[in-house]
Design a protein around this motif. Structure first.
Motif, PDB file in Angstrom:
ATOM      1  N   LEU A  53     -15.600 -20.546 -33.597  1.00  0.00           N
ATOM      2  CA  LEU A  53     -15.481 -19.125 -33.360  1.00  0.00           C
ATOM      3  C   LEU A  53     -15.580 -18.061 -34.376  1.00  0.00           C
ATOM      4  CD1 LEU A  53     -15.523 -17.791 -30.404  1.00  0.00           C
ATOM      5  CD2 LEU A  53     -13.242 -17.413 -30.777  1.00  0.00           C
ATOM      6  N   LEU A  54     -14.659 -18.448 -35.423  1.00  0.00           N
ATOM      7  CA  LEU A  54     -14.749 -17.391 -36.728  1.00  0.00           C
ATOM      8  C   LEU A  54     -16.001 -17.412 -37.337  1.00  0.00           C
ATOM      9  CD1 LEU A  54     -11.081 -17.779 -37.719  1.00  0.00           C
ATOM     10  CD2 LEU A  54     -12.030 -16.188 -36.354  1.00  0.00           C
ATOM     11  N   ASP A  55     -16.594 -18.700 -37.604  1.00  0.00           N
ATOM     12  CA  ASP A  55     -17.900 -18.876 -38.346  1.00  0.00           C
ATOM     13  C   ASP A  55     -18.874 -18.127 -37.591  1.00  0.00           C
ATOM     14  OD1 ASP A  55     -16.863 -20.692 -40.516  1.00  0.00           O
ATOM     15  OD2 ASP A  55     -17.440 -22.434 -39.335  1.00  0.00           O
ATOM     16  N   GLU A  56     -19.029 -18.148 -36.375  1.00  0.00           N
ATOM     17  CA  GLU A  56     -20.014 -17.546 -35.516  1.00  0.00           C
ATOM     18  C   GLU A  56     -19.832 -16.128 -35.473  1.00  0.00           C
ATOM     19  OE1 GLU A  56     -22.143 -17.958 -31.129  1.00  0.00           O
ATOM     20  OE2 GLU A  56     -20.867 -19.424 -31.646  1.00  0.00           O
ATOM     21  N   THR A  57     -18.610 -15.488 -35.514  1.00  0.00           N
ATOM     22  CA  THR A  57     -18.192 -14.072 -35.689  1.00  0.00           C
ATOM     23  C   THR A  57     -18.829 -13.565 -36.934  1.00  0.00           C
ATOM     24  OG1 THR A  57     -16.161 -14.564 -34.168  1.00  0.00           O
ATOM     25  CG2 THR A  57     -16.413 -12.411 -35.675  1.00  0.00           C
ATOM     26  N   LEU A  58     -18.579 -14.223 -37.887  1.00  0.00           N
ATOM     27  CA  LEU A  58     -19.008 -13.866 -39.155  1.00  0.00           C
ATOM     28  C   LEU A  58     -20.446 -14.063 -39.635  1.00  0.00           C
ATOM     29  CD1 LEU A  58     -17.885 -12.981 -42.210  1.00  0.00           C
ATOM     30  CD2 LEU A  58     -17.956 -15.354 -42.933  1.00  0.00           C
ATOM     31  N   SER A  76     -20.687 -13.181 -48.831  1.00  0.00           N
ATOM     32  CA  SER A  76     -20.027 -13.479 -50.247  1.00  0.00           C
ATOM     33  C   SER A  76     -18.664 -12.695 -50.474  1.00  0.00           C
ATOM     34  CB  SER A  76     -21.003 -12.982 -51.480  1.00  0.00           C
ATOM     35  OG  SER A  76     -21.236 -11.669 -51.761  1.00  0.00           O
ATOM     36  N   LYS A  77     -18.626 -11.523 -49.868  1.00  0.00           N
ATOM     37  CA  LYS A  77     -17.604 -10.588 -49.957  1.00  0.00           C
ATOM     38  C   LYS A  77     -16.312 -10.944 -48.846  1.00  0.00           C
ATOM     39  CE  LYS A  77     -19.884  -6.670 -51.813  1.00  0.00           C
ATOM     40  NZ  LYS A  77     -19.944  -5.107 -51.608  1.00  0.00           N
ATOM     41  N   LEU A  78     -16.933 -11.404 -47.519  1.00  0.00           N
ATOM     42  CA  LEU A  78     -15.937 -11.745 -46.574  1.00  0.00           C
ATOM     43  C   LEU A  78     -16.158 -13.291 -46.022  1.00  0.00           C
ATOM     44  CD1 LEU A  78     -14.018 -10.744 -44.527  1.00  0.00           C
ATOM     45  CD2 LEU A  78     -15.560 -10.050 -42.907  1.00  0.00           C
ATOM     46  N   THR A  79     -15.404 -14.094 -46.061  1.00  0.00           N
ATOM     47  CA  THR A  79     -15.574 -15.616 -45.718  1.00  0.00           C
ATOM     48  C   THR A  79     -14.654 -15.807 -44.683  1.00  0.00           C
ATOM     49  OG1 THR A  79     -13.493 -16.288 -47.227  1.00  0.00           O
ATOM     50  CG2 THR A  79     -15.816 -16.204 -48.398  1.00  0.00           C
ATOM     51  N   THR A  80     -15.017 -16.981 -44.167  1.00  0.00           N
ATOM     52  CA  THR A  80     -14.086 -17.412 -42.704  1.00  0.00           C
ATOM     53  C   THR A  80     -12.620 -17.427 -43.028  1.00  0.00           C
ATOM     54  OG1 THR A  80     -16.109 -18.595 -42.420  1.00  0.00           O
ATOM     55  CG2 THR A  80     -14.014 -19.209 -40.914  1.00  0.00           C
ATOM     56  N   SER A  81     -12.278 -17.754 -44.189  1.00  0.00           N
ATOM     57  CA  SER A  81     -10.760 -18.027 -44.416  1.00  0.00           C
ATOM     58  C   SER A  81     -10.105 -16.487 -44.726  1.00  0.00           C
ATOM     59  CB  SER A  81     -10.127 -18.638 -45.756  1.00  0.00           C
ATOM     60  OG  SER A  81     -11.114 -18.124 -46.834  1.00  0.00           O
ATOM     61  N   GLU A  82     -10.963 -15.644 -45.302  1.00  0.00           N
ATOM     62  CA  GLU A  82     -10.558 -14.257 -45.179  1.00  0.00           C
ATOM     63  C   GLU A  82     -10.553 -13.533 -44.039  1.00  0.00           C
ATOM     64  OE1 GLU A  82     -13.325 -12.462 -48.050  1.00  0.00           O
ATOM     65  OE2 GLU A  82     -12.073 -13.045 -49.787  1.00  0.00           O
ATOM     66  N   LEU A  83     -11.425 -14.001 -43.165  1.00  0.00           N
ATOM     67  CA  LEU A  83     -11.442 -13.513 -41.818  1.00  0.00           C
ATOM     68  C   LEU A  83     -10.435 -13.974 -40.860  1.00  0.00           C
ATOM     69  CD1 LEU A  83     -13.129 -11.680 -39.791  1.00  0.00           C
ATOM     70  CD2 LEU A  83     -14.502 -13.792 -39.197  1.00  0.00           C
ATOM     71  N   ARG A  84      -9.956 -15.312 -41.177  1.00  0.00           N
ATOM     72  CA  ARG A  84      -8.739 -15.815 -40.453  1.00  0.00           C
ATOM     73  C   ARG A  84      -7.600 -15.217 -40.729  1.00  0.00           C
ATOM     74  NH1 ARG A  84      -9.745 -20.908 -41.018  1.00  0.00           N
ATOM     75  NH2 ARG A  84     -10.378 -21.306 -38.943  1.00  0.00           N
ATOM     76  N   ARG A  85      -7.440 -14.655 -42.042  1.00  0.00           N
ATOM     77  CA  ARG A  85      -6.203 -14.068 -42.787  1.00  0.00           C
ATOM     78  C   ARG A  85      -5.937 -12.637 -41.967  1.00  0.00           C
ATOM     79  NH1 ARG A  85      -7.073 -16.825 -47.363  1.00  0.00           N
ATOM     80  NH2 ARG A  85      -8.444 -15.270 -48.339  1.00  0.00           N
ATOM     81  N   MET A  86      -7.228 -11.828 -41.639  1.00  0.00           N
ATOM     82  CA  MET A  86      -7.295 -10.562 -41.124  1.00  0.00           C
ATOM     83  C   MET A  86      -7.002 -10.443 -39.577  1.00  0.00           C
ATOM     84  SD  MET A  86     -10.956  -9.129 -42.800  1.00  0.00           S
ATOM     85  CE  MET A  86     -10.800  -7.882 -41.983  1.00  0.00           C
ATOM     86  N   LEU A  87      -7.134 -11.548 -39.218  1.00  0.00           N
ATOM     87  CA  LEU A  87      -7.181 -11.564 -37.685  1.00  0.00           C
ATOM     88  C   LEU A  87      -5.792 -12.446 -37.055  1.00  0.00           C
ATOM     89  CD1 LEU A  87     -10.749 -12.752 -36.756  1.00  0.00           C
ATOM     90  CD2 LEU A  87      -9.964 -10.566 -36.920  1.00  0.00           C
ATOM     91  N   THR A  88      -5.241 -11.729 -35.971  1.00  0.00           N
ATOM     92  CA  THR A  88      -4.137 -12.309 -35.460  1.00  0.00           C
ATOM     93  C   THR A  88      -4.365 -12.183 -33.959  1.00  0.00           C
ATOM     94  OG1 THR A  88      -2.830 -10.075 -34.989  1.00  0.00           O
ATOM     95  CG2 THR A  88      -2.578 -11.378 -37.242  1.00  0.00           C
ATOM     96  N   VAL A  89      -3.823 -13.284 -33.149  1.00  0.00           N
ATOM     97  CA  VAL A  89      -3.815 -13.268 -31.670  1.00  0.00           C
ATOM     98  C   VAL A  89      -2.418 -13.518 -31.220  1.00  0.00           C
ATOM     99  CG1 VAL A  89      -4.504 -14.575 -29.627  1.00  0.00           C
ATOM    100  CG2 VAL A  89      -6.168 -14.660 -31.836  1.00  0.00           C
TER     101      VAL A  89
END
Length: 178
Positions: A53-58, A76-89
């Motif tokens: 889901l995060l890959d598809e979002t990115l 190159s500026k926003l990776t899936t791991s950075e996206l995961r750190r930004m998001l909370t549920v």
């Protein structure tokens, strides 16, 4: 004391964008949905933070500027791991609600991230429901065909019984013809 205050004010601002999402578990046709399904909410939390889901979002953020209000995302500026750190549920206690949040230093990208994340999740859920509904309709169709075959078989048995025992009834024949 003044040194600590200067440090706090010199740090960049941290922004937060959030949305609340209602998740409802699918139930069997003859069952009612429970008020709060904590297990379902926990499963949806895992799905929302899952790699696919995060890959598809990115990917959507990188390729679909219209959905992101003209903001271009550079992979190159926003990776899936950075996206995961930004998001909370976070689950809202005793409800089927989850609060999705994006936290970061760039306020303008947070809302598009949340919106894309929710859109992709809802699309996946809709596909899942559609597939499940299709399987249910197929199973019901097979059951209906089986029942129709049984009804025809029983009607034939009844007709044979009537002929063997020489039973004639105008009222019954009228019912079978219609």
């Amino acid at each position: 004391m003044h040194l600590k205050i200067a440090y706090v004010y010199s740090r960049p601002a941290l922004y937060r964008s959030y949305a609340t999402l209602l998740t409802v578990a699918q139930t069997a046709i003859d069952q009612q949905s429970s008020d709060a399904d904590i297990q379902h909410v926990a499963i949806q939390r895992q799905i929302l933070t899952g790699q696919e889901l995060l890959d598809e979002t990115l990917m959507r953020l990188n390729h679909d500027e219209e959905q992101t209000n003209g903001i271009t995302f550079d992979s190159s500026k926003l990776t899936t791991s950075e996206l995961r750190r930004m998001l909370t549920v976070q689950a809202v206690p005793e409800t089927n609600l989850v609060e999705l949040a994006a936290i970061g230093y760039q306020a303008e990208i947070l809302a598009p991230i949340i919106n894309s994340w929710i859109d992709i999740y809802l699309q996946r859920r809709a596909e899942e429901v559609k597939q499940s509904t299709g399987l249910t309709l197929e199973a019901l169709g097979e059951e209906l065909t089986g029942l129709e075959d049984k009804i025809l078989s029983k009607r034939e048995e009844l007709e044979d019984f009537r002929q063997i025992n020489e039973i004639t009834s105008l009222g019954r024949e009228y019912l079978f013809e219609n």
